[in-house]
Design an enzyme around this catalytic site. Structure first.
Site, short mmCIF file in Angstrom:
data_model
loop_
_atom_site.label_atom_id
_atom_site.label_comp_id
_atom_site.label_asym_id
_atom_site.label_seq_id
_atom_site.Cartn_x
_atom_site.Cartn_y
_atom_site.Cartn_z
N SER A 99 0.84 -1.20 0.00
CA SER A 99 0.00 0.00 0.00
C SER A 99 0.87 1.24 0.00
O SER A 99 1.63 1.49 0.94
CB SER A 99 -0.89 0.01 1.23
OG SER A 99 -1.45 1.30 1.37
N HIS A 114 -1.10 -1.36 -4.29
CA HIS A 114 -2.38 -1.06 -3.66
C HIS A 114 -2.50 0.45 -3.46
O HIS A 114 -1.65 1.08 -2.82
CB HIS A 114 -2.45 -1.78 -2.31
CG HIS A 114 -3.78 -1.71 -1.63
ND1 HIS A 114 -4.85 -2.51 -1.99
CD2 HIS A 114 -4.22 -0.94 -0.61
CE1 HIS A 114 -5.88 -2.23 -1.20
NE2 HIS A 114 -5.53 -1.28 -0.36
N ASP A 126 -4.84 3.41 -2.05
CA ASP A 126 -5.96 3.70 -1.15
C ASP A 126 -6.56 5.06 -1.44
O ASP A 126 -5.91 6.09 -1.22
CB ASP A 126 -5.47 3.65 0.31
CG ASP A 126 -5.21 2.23 0.77
OD1 ASP A 126 -6.13 1.41 0.68
OD2 ASP A 126 -4.08 1.94 1.22
N MET A 142 -9.38 7.70 -0.47
CA MET A 142 -10.29 8.04 0.64
C MET A 142 -10.85 9.44 0.42
O MET A 142 -10.13 10.33 -0.03
CB MET A 142 -9.53 8.01 1.96
CG MET A 142 -8.81 6.70 2.22
SD MET A 142 -8.13 6.66 3.89
CE MET A 142 -7.12 5.18 3.79
N HIS A 185 -8.27 0.65 -4.14
CA HIS A 185 -9.22 0.41 -3.04
C HIS A 185 -9.99 1.70 -2.79
O HIS A 185 -9.43 2.66 -2.25
CB HIS A 185 -8.41 -0.04 -1.81
CG HIS A 185 -9.21 -0.31 -0.60
ND1 HIS A 185 -8.62 -0.51 0.64
CD2 HIS A 185 -10.55 -0.43 -0.39
CE1 HIS A 185 -9.57 -0.75 1.55
NE2 HIS A 185 -10.74 -0.69 0.94
N MET A 228 -12.31 3.82 -0.86
CA MET A 228 -13.00 4.02 0.42
C MET A 228 -13.74 5.35 0.31
O MET A 228 -13.39 6.36 0.95
CB MET A 228 -11.98 4.01 1.57
CG MET A 228 -11.48 2.60 1.84
SD MET A 228 -9.92 2.62 2.74
CE MET A 228 -8.80 2.82 1.36
N MET A 242 -11.41 -6.50 5.32
CA MET A 242 -10.64 -5.52 6.10
C MET A 242 -10.38 -6.07 7.50
O MET A 242 -11.29 -6.55 8.18
CB MET A 242 -11.42 -4.20 6.23
CG MET A 242 -11.55 -3.40 4.96
SD MET A 242 -10.00 -2.95 4.16
CE MET A 242 -9.20 -1.95 5.41
N GLY A 264 -9.27 3.63 6.88
CA GLY A 264 -9.02 5.05 7.12
C GLY A 264 -7.56 5.41 7.28
O GLY A 264 -7.12 6.44 6.81
N PHE A 265 -6.82 4.51 7.93
CA PHE A 265 -5.42 4.84 8.23
C PHE A 265 -4.53 3.61 8.15
O PHE A 265 -4.97 2.50 8.45
CB PHE A 265 -5.31 5.45 9.64
CG PHE A 265 -6.12 6.70 9.79
CD1 PHE A 265 -5.59 7.94 9.44
CD2 PHE A 265 -7.44 6.63 10.25
CE1 PHE A 265 -6.37 9.09 9.55
CE2 PHE A 265 -8.22 7.79 10.35
CZ PHE A 265 -7.68 9.02 10.00
N GLY A 266 -3.27 3.84 7.79
CA GLY A 266 -2.28 2.78 7.83
C GLY A 266 -1.76 2.63 9.25
O GLY A 266 -2.05 3.46 10.13
N GLY A 267 -1.03 1.56 9.49
CA GLY A 267 -0.34 1.40 10.77
C GLY A 267 -1.20 0.98 11.94
O GLY A 267 -0.78 1.12 13.09
N ASP A 278 -6.52 -6.78 4.21
CA ASP A 278 -5.91 -5.46 4.29
C ASP A 278 -6.04 -4.91 5.70
O ASP A 278 -7.16 -4.81 6.22
CB ASP A 278 -6.64 -4.55 3.28
CG ASP A 278 -6.09 -3.14 3.19
OD1 ASP A 278 -5.06 -2.85 3.83
OD2 ASP A 278 -6.70 -2.33 2.46
N GLY A 279 -4.89 -4.57 6.31
CA GLY A 279 -4.90 -3.93 7.62
C GLY A 279 -4.07 -4.69 8.63
O GLY A 279 -4.41 -5.81 9.01
N GLY A 280 -2.95 -4.10 9.04
CA GLY A 280 -2.12 -4.71 10.09
C GLY A 280 -1.42 -5.98 9.67
O GLY A 280 -1.11 -6.83 10.50
C1 DX5 Z 1 -6.49 1.26 5.51
C2 DX5 Z 1 -6.02 0.99 4.11
C3 DX5 Z 1 -4.88 0.06 4.06
C4 DX5 Z 1 -3.64 0.57 4.76
C5 DX5 Z 1 -2.88 -0.62 5.23
O1 DX5 Z 1 -7.70 1.92 5.49
O2 DX5 Z 1 -7.06 0.42 3.33
O3 DX5 Z 1 -4.57 -0.33 2.74
O4 DX5 Z 1 -2.83 1.37 3.98
O5 DX5 Z 1 -1.82 -0.20 6.02
P1 DX5 Z 1 -1.09 -1.15 7.08
O6 DX5 Z 1 -0.59 -2.34 6.35
O7 DX5 Z 1 -0.03 -0.27 7.63
O8 DX5 Z 1 -2.15 -1.54 8.10
ZN ZN Z 2 -6.48 -0.51 1.39
#
Ligand code: DX5
Ligand code: ZN
Length: 212
Positions: A9, A34, A36, A38, A67, A69, A138, A143-146, A173-175
């Site tokens: 991502s 990927h 994202d 938003m 993706h 969102m 998901m 909404g956010f990475g990390g 996707d996510g964590g």
């Molecule tokens: C979150 C995004 C993800 C995000 C994943 O809303 O859809 O694609 O960037 O980031 P990590 O892998 O850091 O959780």
């Molecule tokens: Zn994503």
């Protein structure tokens, strides 16, 4: 074991050095990129839109896994398809006519994906499995990475996998990191999105490989 598609991502990349950061994951052997998108409505964050996807398309050799969102995704399918998306994944929670948007995406020759948020049950996707190319589960609130991986969300994967036609991609996707990736692939996922784990790593190549 079947192929697992790794989709880094770029939300975790340096937006002032996107081309450099795209090449980094390309050279590390990632399969897709990927992206994202938003809108500040469907999720409480704003990222990138159509012009950035069009610019990425010019420099990336990997397929663009976009993706969405966003609310009313049907309004933007044509624009993202023309900007070069290879996969367009919308959110189930954001649409009223699921079959209509799948048809619309496919009418542009783009692969159609549908994503479900943590609180949306696995059964929601069952009526559409024959029509979809990809289902995105998901494992964080979008909404956010990390953010931290929600293990209970991954339990939807085997339920979907059991009903899935053999060509369906089941993406998570996510964590995602080496450990959570293992949980997801054991459950039947065959595509993993990872942002922070790949981009914040000192050795991007090793990070990508460790997901397989
Ligand atoms: C979150 C995004 C993800 C995000 C994943 O809303 O859809 O694609 O960037 O980031 P990590 O892998 O850091 O959780
Ligand atoms: Zn994503």
């Amino acid at each position: 074991m079947s192929k697992v598609y790794i989709s880094p991502s770029i939300l975790s990349a340096d937006f002032a050095n996107l081309e450099r950061d795209i090449k980094l994951v390309e050279n590390a052997g990632a399969d897709w990129l990927h992206v994202d998108v938003m809108d500040g409505h469907f999720v409480p964050n704003i990222t990138i839109g159509v012009p950035v996807v069009a610019s990425i398309k010019k420099v990336a050799s990997m397929p663009l896994d976009v993706h969405l969102m966003i609310e009313n995704p049907e309004k933007y399918i044509e624009a993202f398809a023309k900007a070069g998306a290879d996969i367009l994944t919308f959110h189930y929670e954001a649409v009223s006519d699921v079959k209509g948007i799948i048809e619309l995406i496919k009418s542009f020759g783009v692969k159609a994906g549908m994503s479900i948020k943590p609180k949306t049950p696995a059964e929601t996707v069952f009526p559409y499995l024959e029509d979809l190319d990809l289902v995105l589960v998901m494992t964080v609130e979008p909404g956010f990475g990390g953010q931290k991986f929600m293990a209970e969300c991954a339990e939807k994967i085997p339920l979907i996998s059991e009903k899935a036609p053999k060509n369906l991609i089941i993406q998570v996707d996510g964590g995602i990191n080496a450990e959570t990736a293992r949980i997801c692939t054991c459950y039947g996922a065959n595509s993993l999105v990872a942002g922070n784990y790949i981009y914040k790593s000192d050795d991007i190549k090793a990070a990508v490989k460790s997901l397989l």
